[in-house]
Design a protein around this motif. Structure first.
Motif, PDB file in Angstrom:
ATOM      1  N   ARG A 298       6.901   4.351 -12.121  1.00 51.57           N
ATOM      2  CA  ARG A 298       6.737   5.479 -11.213  1.00 51.57           C
ATOM      3  C   ARG A 298       5.849   5.067 -10.041  1.00 51.57           C
ATOM      4  O   ARG A 298       6.138   5.379  -8.890  1.00 51.57           O
ATOM      5  N   GLU A 299       4.809   4.326 -10.374  1.00 54.43           N
ATOM      6  CA  GLU A 299       3.822   3.915  -9.384  1.00 54.43           C
ATOM      7  C   GLU A 299       4.440   3.030  -8.298  1.00 54.43           C
ATOM      8  O   GLU A 299       4.142   3.174  -7.111  1.00 54.43           O
ATOM      9  N   ILE A 300       5.324   2.127  -8.695  1.00 50.61           N
ATOM     10  CA  ILE A 300       5.869   1.193  -7.699  1.00 50.61           C
ATOM     11  C   ILE A 300       7.096   1.765  -6.987  1.00 50.61           C
ATOM     12  O   ILE A 300       7.743   1.096  -6.199  1.00 50.61           O
ATOM     13  N   GLY A 301       7.426   3.021  -7.264  1.00 47.16           N
ATOM     14  CA  GLY A 301       8.523   3.658  -6.527  1.00 47.16           C
ATOM     15  C   GLY A 301       9.880   3.057  -6.847  1.00 47.16           C
ATOM     16  O   GLY A 301      10.760   2.991  -5.988  1.00 47.16           O
ATOM     17  N   LEU A 302      10.049   2.621  -8.100  1.00 48.41           N
ATOM     18  CA  LEU A 302      11.303   1.947  -8.444  1.00 48.41           C
ATOM     19  C   LEU A 302      12.454   2.952  -8.541  1.00 48.41           C
ATOM     20  O   LEU A 302      12.335   4.012  -9.159  1.00 48.41           O
TER      21      LEU A 302
ATOM     22  N   ALA B 159      10.381   9.561  -5.675  1.00 49.28           N
ATOM     23  CA  ALA B 159       9.860   8.202  -5.837  1.00 49.28           C
ATOM     24  C   ALA B 159       8.830   7.914  -4.751  1.00 49.28           C
ATOM     25  O   ALA B 159       8.900   8.453  -3.642  1.00 49.28           O
ATOM     26  N   ALA B 160       7.872   7.040  -5.122  1.00 56.12           N
ATOM     27  CA  ALA B 160       6.842   6.653  -4.162  1.00 56.12           C
ATOM     28  C   ALA B 160       7.407   5.661  -3.159  1.00 56.12           C
ATOM     29  O   ALA B 160       8.438   5.042  -3.388  1.00 56.12           O
TER      30      ALA B 160
ATOM     31  N   GLN C 256       0.843  -1.203   0.000  1.00 54.93           N
ATOM     32  CA  GLN C 256       0.000   0.000   0.000  1.00 54.93           C
ATOM     33  C   GLN C 256       0.875   1.249   0.000  1.00 54.93           C
ATOM     34  O   GLN C 256       1.940   1.275   0.641  1.00 54.93           O
ATOM     35  N   LEU C 257       0.406   2.272  -0.719  1.00 60.25           N
ATOM     36  CA  LEU C 257       1.193   3.508  -0.827  1.00 60.25           C
ATOM     37  C   LEU C 257       1.284   4.200   0.528  1.00 60.25           C
ATOM     38  O   LEU C 257       0.278   4.409   1.199  1.00 60.25           O
TER      39      LEU C 257
ATOM     40  N   LEU D  53       3.502  -6.267  -7.107  1.00 55.97           N
ATOM     41  CA  LEU D  53       4.110  -5.827  -5.842  1.00 55.97           C
ATOM     42  C   LEU D  53       5.124  -4.708  -6.082  1.00 55.97           C
ATOM     43  O   LEU D  53       6.061  -4.865  -6.849  1.00 55.97           O
ATOM     44  N   PRO D  54       4.946  -3.555  -5.427  1.00 59.56           N
ATOM     45  CA  PRO D  54       5.905  -2.450  -5.606  1.00 59.56           C
ATOM     46  C   PRO D  54       7.260  -2.784  -4.977  1.00 59.56           C
ATOM     47  O   PRO D  54       7.445  -3.869  -4.421  1.00 59.56           O
ATOM     48  N   LEU D  55       8.149  -1.796  -5.064  1.00 61.97           N
ATOM     49  CA  LEU D  55       9.485  -1.978  -4.473  1.00 61.97           C
ATOM     50  C   LEU D  55       9.369  -1.886  -2.952  1.00 61.97           C
ATOM     51  O   LEU D  55       9.407  -0.802  -2.369  1.00 61.97           O
TER      52      LEU D  55
END
Lengths: 211, 328, 448
Positions: free
Chosen positions: C133-137, C71-72, C60-61, C284-286
């Protein structure tokens, strides 16, 4: 504060030693110091010229125009140089042969013109006289010390007139000491030694003042 | 426990190389030449080497004690200076010659300028130059016949080549083994090469200096070696006779007095070879290795100033050169 | 296979990779507290979108990017936001705002975490960039530069080659090696996604020759794709530096103060490609990364898949604790990493390893005078002259140091590693750099 005449004389030996502290008049220092006697006569010539020129520069200092003072100095210096040259040629022809070009070259010796410019041009006659004698004597001692070391190590003995102090056969004379490198090495080491001594005594003085 | 963690900035690890280790490598590389000198010239060679090393180490320690500096004989650089100076001496010189030479090398040429890393000429060569100027008779005549150990004053191969001395030239085999008149460590070419190759293999010295040095000497002698005719000179003999190999591998490669860049080191080698060539062919002395290297030592700061690599990301090395020139 | 163009400098380092090279990647588990700095990356800190006491789930963000380069940040596991407060940042060396998360141990996955695409045909380049961008890579090699920014170079800088950096030239570290060995397929999938996003036609995988197993695994995985090529680099530190890689593989040189995109190249780390590949398939994000916990000072050198924000102490415990008395704990590799003073600090997105050196390894070498051996000159990968730069810096001659291009120095440490006199060359150079930059700032300030 009136300058002390004694101080003006004595400063030429250590404090304003021309060779080791002011590092002027180096050409003859390196060139003619292959023996004590050479050094001595070169020194005597410089004492005479320096004293003569200092006195006359000082005497005339109020009437020498600032703009042309250097040419005037040169004339005032050239006069005694010519005297020395002629006298030496007449009475010490052998020594004149050895010192050769370095006697007339006293005209452009930095010590003479330097003292005229830095000292005699601004100081009374008596002080200038003492300055000339002191600096000249200091210079003479320097030349004799360097000459002595080089003569002793380079030829294995020191000869003054008919007396000689032999070092051989304790060691073999090192020819290099009579060559320019030997002169540079001797000069450098003596300069270092004197500077160390002066720095130490100044430190001691500072420490005493602080305490 | 956590308070005891050491904090420092990167890099956190250092390589295994040490100054002492490098110096030790040089000493190891000199062992074959030392042994060769023992075989060729007998116990006299050993005495000279010992006297020279002892004097070098003692001078360094005494001087540093006298001026209240840290005593640094542990870095072994004085030992190398001692050995190298001994290598350049005729085998029959009186023992005070190496003693005085080493003392001069260490005190005048090295310590007075600040010690290790600060000398501007190779100390051993400076010592030799001093001895040569001071006692030329000893330095050019106190030879021993190899293997028979007879004292002789006849001419070395280089002097014969130059025409300033009488004598016969040894054959190539004798040159390689060192069976000829010459200084302690300069005669046995094989022993010197063994040490030199060891140093290059261990990454202690850059091959460019000996390559430039010997290459220039070889080609130059080949082309100009015989008066009146080009390409008639004996380039091989020029390398084998005299101290070229000793100088090229062990003297000119001294870190402190050679350039820091690879290209600079090549130029240094070429320059030293060229000056040696000039002195040998047209100068007054039969041998020029000492002065060739000493003169290039003096030029080293200039080489370092102008021979700089093209920095990464800069199109031409002009910018880099200007940077280096302006920076010094 | 690509033949190498030009390699300059570099040093042979005892790489000590054997310590952890044989340890497969294992999950490190969930620690009692996660500390997530708002500035994990190069650029502006991210801005929290949760409040204290909020309950969050894995993926979750937590914080959204702020500004162009940012970065996110996402929750690595489910739990409660315990605090948003300044914590000690091990890299920046000061207190920095962080979201402190108290895991609940359930590790519930956020509803929004759903697979994005099964293959690259079903997702467009623009979509990939948006997803990145969304997954904060960010770049996982160390600098943590936001990947989305890299993928969108200015229009006047055409990119023709994408390099995947698997050199891993830092000694000790094996996280990239294990990834290439175990997850070659995902890494290549992620790399192809990066290529597609950046519209680059050619991709080159770069690996040092001390990792033959990784080379063959990657070769197998990339064989179906003709646009991919392999470059095997000699293992000489710092061959894996961005600039060195570009020079070795392409023969191009990044201009001073320039970026790889100035010479038409993008470089990404193996870990970055892996994270993207996995993210496209799982959503799954970073939130986790592979970290080598190694060095002579840990009992069981390991490679962990660790949650971002896990405390260093937790990872060291997982690696069997200290072996002997620890002398130094380094975040990153021993050549360019940062030593930490406390084990409470958390790992960041850019942390590729934790190296623990024993006390007896951390001895202070006695510095000797420079003997001008030139080893530092031969070692410098940028062909600079560390001997002079350091000499100027040591004497405070800033102008001369600047003219010797001290500002170009990348502080890789190769020169200091080689220095037989054990002189702190990098420290001097760093000092000169910071003083020159400070002086410039002051001058600029005065001008305004």
């Amino acid at each position: 504060m009136k300058r002390s005449l004694f101080h003006d004389f004595i400063k030429g030996f250590v404090e304003e030693n021309p060779t080791f502290r002011l590092v002027i008049g180096m050409c003859p220092t390196l060139a003619v110091t292959t023996s004590v006697v050479n050094g001595f006569w070169m020194g005597v010539a410089v004492i005479f010229v320096l004293t003569f020129s200092n006195v006359f520069v000082s005497l005339l200092r109020k009437s020498i125009p600032d703009d042309i003072r250097i040419p005037v100095f040169v004339i005032l210096i050239a006069t005694p140089v010519v005297i020395v040259e002629l006298v030496m040629r007449a009475y010490l022809p052998a020594m004149y042969e050895i010192l050769g070009i370095f006697v007339p070259l006293i005209v452009v010796n930095c010590i003479i013109i330097g003292r005229a410019e830095a000292f005699a041009y601004h100081q009374p006659v008596l002080n200038s006289l003492m300055d000339g004698l002191g600096i000249g004597a200091g210079y003479t001692i320097n030349l004799m010390v360097i000459g002595g070391i080089r003569e002793f190590l380079g030829t294995g003995q020191i000869t003054i007139g008919s007396v000689s102090f032999p070092g051989t056969p304790l060691f073999e004379p090192a020819a290099v000491m009579l060559t320019p490198p030997g002169g540079f090495i001797t000069l450098g080491l003596l300069m270092a030694a004197l500077n160390i001594a002066v720095a130490r005594s100044e430190n001691r003085k500072k420490a005493r003042r602080a305490a | 426990m956590e308070e005891k963690l050491v904090i420092s900035s990167s890099p956190h690890i250092k390589g295994p190389k040490t100054v002492r280790g490098i110096m030790l490598d040089v000493i190891i590389a000199l062992i074959p030449a030392c042994l060769a000198s023992l075989i060729l010239f007998g116990w006299k060679a050993l005495l000279i080497i010992m006297a020279s090393v002892a004097s070098a180490v003692a001078s360094e320690a005494l001087y540093e004690k006298a001026v209240k500096r840290e005593v640094t004989v542990g870095d072994l650089s004085a030992v190398i200076t001692g050995i190298l100076l001994a290598m350049t001496l005729p085998p029959n010189v009186p023992l005070w010659i190496p003693v005085i030479g080493s003392a001069f090398a260490i005190v005048i040429a090295k310590q007075i300028f600040g010690g290790l890393g600060c000398n501007f000429v190779n100390p051993a060569l400076a010592g030799r130059a001093f001895l040569l100027a001071a006692w030329p008779m000893h330095m050019t005549r106190d030879w021993l016949n190899p293997l028979t150990y007879d004292a002789v004053t006849s001419a070395t191969p280089l002097a014969v080549l130059k025409g300033t001395g009488q004598g016969t030239l040894p054959g190539i085999k004798d040159f390689l083994l060192g069976v000829r008149l010459g200084s302690l460590g300069e005669t046995s070419v094989l022993a010197l090469l063994l040490g030199g190759i060891y140093l290059i293999a261990r990454g202690v010295i850059d091959y460019r200096i000996p390559l430039g040095f010997l290459g220039t000497l070889f080609v130059g002698t080949l082309v100009f070696g015989k008066p009146g005719a080009f390409f008639q000179g004996d380039g091989v003999l020029a390398i084998l006779a005299g101290g070229a190999i000793l100088g090229a591998f062990f003297m000119a490669t001294d870190y402190v007095t050679s350039p820091v860049t690879a290209r600079g080191r090549l130029y240094m080698g070429i320059g030293a070879g060229f000056i040696t060539l000039l002195i040998r062919l047209w100068g007054g002395y039969p041998e020029g290795v000492t002065y060739g290297i000493l003169l290039m030592n003096l030029v080293t700061p200039l080489i370092d100033r102008f021979v700089v690599p093209r920095y990464y990301g800069y199109a031409h090395d002009r910018a880099a050169k200007e940077a280096a020139a302006g920076g010094r | 296979m690509i033949s190498l163009k030009r390699t300059s400098g570099g040093v042979r380092v005892d790489d000590k990779k054997d310590l952890s090279a044989g340890s497969p990647i294992e999950p490190a588990g969930i620690p009692g507290e996660l500390v997530l700095f708002l500035s994990q990356h190069t650029g502006a800190p991210s801005k929290p979108v949760v409040k204290v006491q909020d309950l969050v789930k894995r993926g979750q963000l937590l914080a959204e990017p702020q500004g162009a380069i940012s970065a996110a940040l996402h929750a690595p596991t489910s739990g409660k936001v315990k605090a948003i407060e300044p914590r000690y940042h091990p890299i920046q060396g000061r207190l920095v705002d962080a979201i402190v998360l108290e895991p609940d141990g359930k590790n519930e996955v956020f509803e929004g975490v759903v697979p994005r695409a099964r293959d690259l045909d079903s997702i467009s380049g623009e979509e990939i960039i948006a997803f990145v961008r969304e997954i904060g890579l960010v770049g996982l090699g160390g600098a943590a530069f936001p990947t989305a920014v890299k993928l969108t170079p200015p229009a006047d800088k055409p990119i023709d080659t994408y390099l995947l950096n698997g050199a891993e030239c830092e000694p000790y570290l094996t996280s990239d090696y294990r990834l290439m060995l175990e997850e070659a397929e995902v890494v290549i999938f992620g790399f192809r996604a990066l290529l597609k996003a950046a519209r680059v036609a050619r991709g080159i995988v770069c690996i040092e020759d001390n990792k033959p197993e990784a080379i063959s695994a990657m070769q197998r995985a990339m064989s179906p794709f003709p646009e991919l090529d392999l470059a095997v680099l000699p293992s000489r530190y710092p061959r894996g530096g961005e600039k060195q890689l570009i020079e070795a593989v392409l023969g191009r040189e990044v201009p001073p103060a320039g970026l790889p995109l100035d010479v038409g190249v993008i470089v990404s780390n193996v870990g970055t490609a892996f994270t993207l590949g996995k993210a496209i398939r799982t959503g799954l994000p970073l939130v986790e990364r592979v970290i080598s916990v190694t060095g002579e000072g840990v009992t069981r050198p390991s490679n962990f898949l660790a949650l971002i924000g896990t405390p260093v102490s937790y990872l060291i415990e997982k690696a069997g604790g200290f072996s002997g008395t620890p002398g130094k704990v380094i975040m990153g590799g021993p050549m360019m990493g940062i030593s930490v003073k406390s084990l409470d600090v958390p790992v960041l997105k850019g942390t590729s390893g934790i190296v623990v050196l024993k006390k007896e390894q951390v001895k202070k070498d006695k510095m000797l005078p420079c003997i001008r051996c030139g080893r530092c000159v031969d070692a410098c990968p940028l062909r600079l002259l560390p001997v002079w730069m350091a000499a100027y810096a040591e004497r405070g001659l800033l102008e001369e140091a600047e003219r010797a291009r001290v500002l170009d120095c990348c502080e890789c440490g190769a020169c200091a590693y080689e220095c037989p006199a054990k002189r702190p060359l990098v420290q001097w150079i760093r000092m000169a750099k910071s003083e020159i930059l400070a002086k410039r700032r002051a001058q600029n300030h005065a001008r305004k």
